[in-house]
Design a protein around this motif. Structure first.
Motif, mmCIF file in Angstrom:
data_model
loop_
_atom_site.group_PDB
_atom_site.id
_atom_site.type_symbol
_atom_site.label_atom_id
_atom_site.label_comp_id
_atom_site.label_asym_id
_atom_site.label_seq_id
_atom_site.Cartn_x
_atom_site.Cartn_y
_atom_site.Cartn_z
ATOM 1 N N TYR A 284 3.761 3.739 -5.457
ATOM 2 C CA TYR A 284 3.051 3.728 -4.172
ATOM 3 C C TYR A 284 3.446 4.932 -3.320
ATOM 4 C CZ TYR A 284 2.060 2.556 0.655
ATOM 5 O OH TYR A 284 1.630 2.613 1.954
ATOM 6 N N ASN A 285 4.768 5.194 -3.205
ATOM 7 C CA ASN A 285 5.221 6.304 -2.376
ATOM 8 C C ASN A 285 4.773 7.656 -2.929
ATOM 9 O OD1 ASN A 285 6.423 4.568 -0.626
ATOM 10 N ND2 ASN A 285 8.422 5.542 -0.664
ATOM 11 N N ALA B 72 -0.133 -0.935 -1.694
ATOM 12 C CA ALA B 72 -0.895 -0.099 -2.617
ATOM 13 C C ALA B 72 -2.320 -0.633 -2.774
ATOM 14 C CB ALA B 72 -0.202 -0.047 -3.972
ATOM 15 N N GLN B 73 -2.465 -1.948 -2.810
ATOM 16 C CA GLN B 73 -3.795 -2.543 -2.919
ATOM 17 C C GLN B 73 -4.650 -2.151 -1.715
ATOM 18 O OE1 GLN B 73 -2.595 -6.639 -3.254
ATOM 19 N NE2 GLN B 73 -2.585 -6.603 -5.497
ATOM 20 N N CYS B 74 -4.034 -2.185 -0.543
ATOM 21 C CA CYS B 74 -4.765 -1.828 0.669
ATOM 22 C C CYS B 74 -5.150 -0.352 0.661
ATOM 23 C CB CYS B 74 -3.918 -2.146 1.901
ATOM 24 S SG CYS B 74 -4.771 -1.821 3.453
ATOM 25 N N CYS C 199 -8.709 -4.727 -0.818
ATOM 26 C CA CYS C 199 -8.176 -5.082 0.499
ATOM 27 C C CYS C 199 -7.991 -6.590 0.628
ATOM 28 C CB CYS C 199 -9.090 -4.546 1.608
ATOM 29 S SG CYS C 199 -8.948 -2.760 1.837
ATOM 30 N N GLN C 200 -8.898 -7.355 0.054
ATOM 31 C CA GLN C 200 -8.760 -8.810 0.101
ATOM 32 C C GLN C 200 -7.541 -9.275 -0.701
ATOM 33 O OE1 GLN C 200 -12.695 -10.222 -1.087
ATOM 34 N NE2 GLN C 200 -13.117 -10.830 1.017
ATOM 35 N N ARG D 281 -3.269 2.854 -7.788
ATOM 36 C CA ARG D 281 -3.797 1.857 -8.716
ATOM 37 C C ARG D 281 -2.680 1.256 -9.573
ATOM 38 N NH1 ARG D 281 -8.890 1.153 -10.028
ATOM 39 N NH2 ARG D 281 -9.474 3.273 -9.385
ATOM 40 N N LYS D 282 -1.770 2.117 -10.063
ATOM 41 C CA LYS D 282 -0.669 1.616 -10.889
ATOM 42 C C LYS D 282 0.164 0.603 -10.101
ATOM 43 C CE LYS D 282 -0.089 5.685 -13.895
ATOM 44 N NZ LYS D 282 -0.207 4.983 -15.190
#
Length: 298
Positions: free
Chosen positions: A216-217, A250-252, A275-276, A240-241
């Motif tokens: 993510y970072n 990360a999903q957001c 996002c959900q 995505r990973k």
């Protein structure tokens, strides 16, 4: 939750309906109006108005009425051979008087119609200006939310429970730095000291070993151009990973990329999906994006 954009659009459509009705042979009933007052306003009888709108027995706010054309009264002058000369003079005078009254009445109606048109044009202009202001504010709120999703240098991301075991920034060769958690934490230290190139380097080492927070970072670094060249496609790849491992942040961010079409083809359905997923994990900031995306899908 409806967005400002949806509310403004609905209100603008309502106003457009009123404007259209005011400039045609229709009338939208306003508060306090009755069949009698409306008929008087257009110079017709109440019965003529009711006959033209027989489907409506009552007059209520918002009702769209059809206004029949006003019938001018014809003046019939009886003439006889003996009164031809005098009758012609009288008829001429009467016709001139009626024509003057009719002209004055029509001129007054035209003036009122023009005033109504000017009023609605000014109202529409004011509404457009207000809409632009609200949309600008909405976009600013969106940018505020976007900045919150991508961590700033002064914010520490969620680090794993593992610690550096006493390893400092100066001691890179310690064997424990082969562990992804240690590599990640070292990247955090570099991030806090604003050494972005070193931060990105260590995030990559941990990310390549599958650590979701590091993935993510690293995506954030690519997204913002921190220590490496800005590359939205690479940002999406690492978001995505991490997202597939269930990291809400990360999903957001992946959803935001789909929403804006950065690094990936714009797709509101995919944006809503990711996002959900973040919202379902209790990530409150993602709910802000869900509202924007649902407004786009309507």
């Amino acid at each position: 939750m409806l967005s400002h954009r949806v509310i403004i659009t609905a209100f603008a459509l309502f106003i457009a309906t009123l404007i259209n009705a005011q400039t045609t042979n229709q009338h939208v009933v306003m508060r306090g109006e009755t069949f009698a007052s409306i008929a008087n306003k257009y110079g017709i009888t109440e019965q003529q108005l009711k006959n033209a709108n027989s489907a409506h027995s009552t007059c209520y706010v918002g009702l769209k009425l059809t206004i029949p054309a006003a019938k001018e009264k014809k003046s019939i002058a009886a003439t006889s051979p003996a009164e031809t000369k005098q009758g012609a003079t009288t008829t001429s005078q009467t016709s001139n008087a009626i024509s003057s009254k009719t002209y004055a009445k029509e001129n007054n109606k035209a003036a009122k119609k023009e005033k109504r048109r000017e009023f609605w044009e000014k109202f529409r202009d004011a509404l457009d200006a207000t809409s632009e202001t609200m949309l600008t504010m909405s976009e600013r709120f969106y940018q505020m939310g976007r900045n919150a999703y991508t961590y700033t240098p002064n914010v520490t991301v969620q680090a794993p429970n593992a610690n550096l075991n006493g390893v400092s920034v100066q001691n890179h060769s310690t064997p424990s730095l082969s562990q992804p958690s240690a590599q990640f934490n070292l990247g955090i230290e570099y991030l806090q000291s604003q050494n972005y190139s070193e931060a990105a380097k260590w995030f990559r080492k941990a990310a390549e070993q599958g650590l979701a927070q590091a993935q993510y970072n690293l995506g954030v670094c690519y997204d913002n151009g921190w220590g490496i060249s800005q590359n939205y496609s690479e940002a999406v790849k690492w978001y995505r990973k991490a997202a597939e491992q269930g990291l809400a942040e990360a999903q957001c961010n992946l959803g935001v990329c789909y929403y804006k079409g950065e690094g990936v083809s714009q797709n509101y359905n995919e944006a809503l999906k990711w996002c959900q997923k973040a919202v379902e994990q209790g990530y409150g900031k993602a709910s802000f994006m869900v509202g924007f995306i649902k407004a786009k899908l309507k």
